[in-house]
Design a protein around this motif. Sequence first.
Motif, short mmCIF file in Angstrom:
data_model
loop_
_atom_site.label_atom_id
_atom_site.label_comp_id
_atom_site.label_asym_id
_atom_site.label_seq_id
_atom_site.Cartn_x
_atom_site.Cartn_y
_atom_site.Cartn_z
N ARG A 119 -7.57 -0.82 -2.83
CA ARG A 119 -8.25 0.33 -2.23
C ARG A 119 -7.45 1.62 -2.41
NH1 ARG A 119 -10.80 0.45 3.91
NH2 ARG A 119 -11.83 2.49 3.73
N CYS A 120 -6.16 1.61 -2.10
CA CYS A 120 -5.38 2.86 -2.17
C CYS A 120 -4.60 3.00 -3.47
CB CYS A 120 -4.42 2.96 -0.99
SG CYS A 120 -3.01 1.81 -1.05
N CYS A 141 -2.55 -2.96 -3.50
CA CYS A 141 -3.82 -2.79 -2.80
C CYS A 141 -4.87 -2.23 -3.77
CB CYS A 141 -3.61 -1.83 -1.63
SG CYS A 141 -5.13 -1.38 -0.75
N CYS A 163 -2.87 4.80 2.97
CA CYS A 163 -3.99 3.88 2.74
C CYS A 163 -5.00 3.95 3.88
CB CYS A 163 -3.47 2.45 2.60
SG CYS A 163 -4.77 1.24 2.23
N CYS A 190 0.84 -1.21 0.00
CA CYS A 190 0.00 0.00 0.00
C CYS A 190 0.87 1.25 0.00
CB CYS A 190 -0.89 0.05 1.25
SG CYS A 190 -1.92 -1.41 1.53
N ALA A 200 -7.15 1.80 4.85
CA ALA A 200 -7.46 0.51 5.48
C ALA A 200 -6.91 0.47 6.91
CB ALA A 200 -6.88 -0.63 4.66
#
Length: 501
Positions: free
Chosen positions: A67-68, A65, A38, A34, A40
Amino acid sequence: MHEDVERCARAVRSRDARFDGWFFTAVLTTGIYCRPSCPARTPHPRNMRFYPSAAAAQRAGFRACKRCRPDASPGSPEWNHRADVVARAMRLIAEGVVDREGVSGLAARLGYSVRQLERQVRAELGAGPLALARAQRAQTARLLVETTALPMGDVAFAAGFSSIRAFNETVREVFAVSPTGLRERAARGHAPAGTGTLSLRLPFRAPLCPDNLFGHLAATAVPGVEEWRDGAYRRTLRLPGGPAIVALSPRPDHVACTLTLTDLRDLPAAISRCRWTLDLDADPVAVDDLLRADPLMAPLVERAPGRRVPRCADGAEMAVRAVLGQQVSTAAARTHAARLATAHGEPVDDPAGGLSRLFPRPEALVAPQPGPALPAARRATLAALAEALASGELDLGPGADRQEARARLAALPGVGAWTVDTIAMRALGDPDAFLPTDLGVRRAAQGLGLPATPAALARRSAAWRPWRAYAVQYLWSTSDHEINRLPGTTGEAPVMEEVPA
């Protein structure tokens, strides 16, 4: 920085976006890596490992990742402000040199053997040039998959992969999803662009002050080559695969970028040049903290933090424009450059209709030819500069040795300290370039109570090292010159008459 485990862990715990691109965090329990910011849940420190590059994390077996999206973080500011061989190599890799010329071509450009270069790059980044180029290909592939409707085979070719199999394997390995899965996930809510046109978001480290950055580019824009239209700086680019047109617009948390490419394989080079032009990989907090420590500079920093150095997408172009801009107004410099582009620039088709030319190649300017009406001495300087650039004796590209380039520039007839430092600042990206003889800088210094004579001001500027090019931007900001504001806005007091073209 990745070796300072405690500092990295603090950055991750605070989700500090300033460190995005400086290092990457891999999590042993999930197998992903990440960016530091991030959102998370923060892993336990014993499960974190830190890497200096995405390529190093990928090489260690971690995937990106979802998400990021660490591959989309700003680049490390190290590669812009440093002048050593590793930084020069990273700038060339970002330009796609490894994909076009191989590691041997990269080494040759830098004057090193392949073995020497591999050893130095791997020691600092945890991965060699090939792995770094592979990580960039993965990022390019993701952008093309998510933002265009191109068939996957065309994406693989455009991203620089040698085969569909290598493309599929790399995307699965890095992003833990197939190329089709990437496209399906990205397609929710928006339609992909047509072939050849891409809409991207260019991230940056906050804060970013767009006023002088876009204001300077707009005020000095060469008609036909550059323009300001509908809130965007637009210009033509000469890329390895053919001409391109880019539009860049400031947004609160990114710069919107629209690219029209002749060859999609030029995407990495185009992105690299856009980020370079806008100085998006700078570390504004480090710059501003140092300048703010000077009580005379502190008010300027507090008023508009995050100023960047407006650069140029092509070093040779910037050098020619700097010579044309010697001792003349901004308007006169634009006129000279426009006449030169009209006489010697290659035509470009702009669907929007505002741009018509590439800036001339140095080869087209070597022999005395029709162009702007210049004094004989200036014409001689321009011809000598063009000859040095065309022959390869003078390198102002992303892999250039700054000290060597400075020395070769200073040896040219009619090239003085102001011209050398202007080119160093805007073409070579030297963060410590300074212009003590510049009229605008001297007037600003006098108004702030700083020494106004060039020699005394140069001595006083030692306190601003290694960020004196940014100090120049803050000093210029005291003027009401149009370079300090976005078109259509107003500014404040005194007048600056001499600025780099």
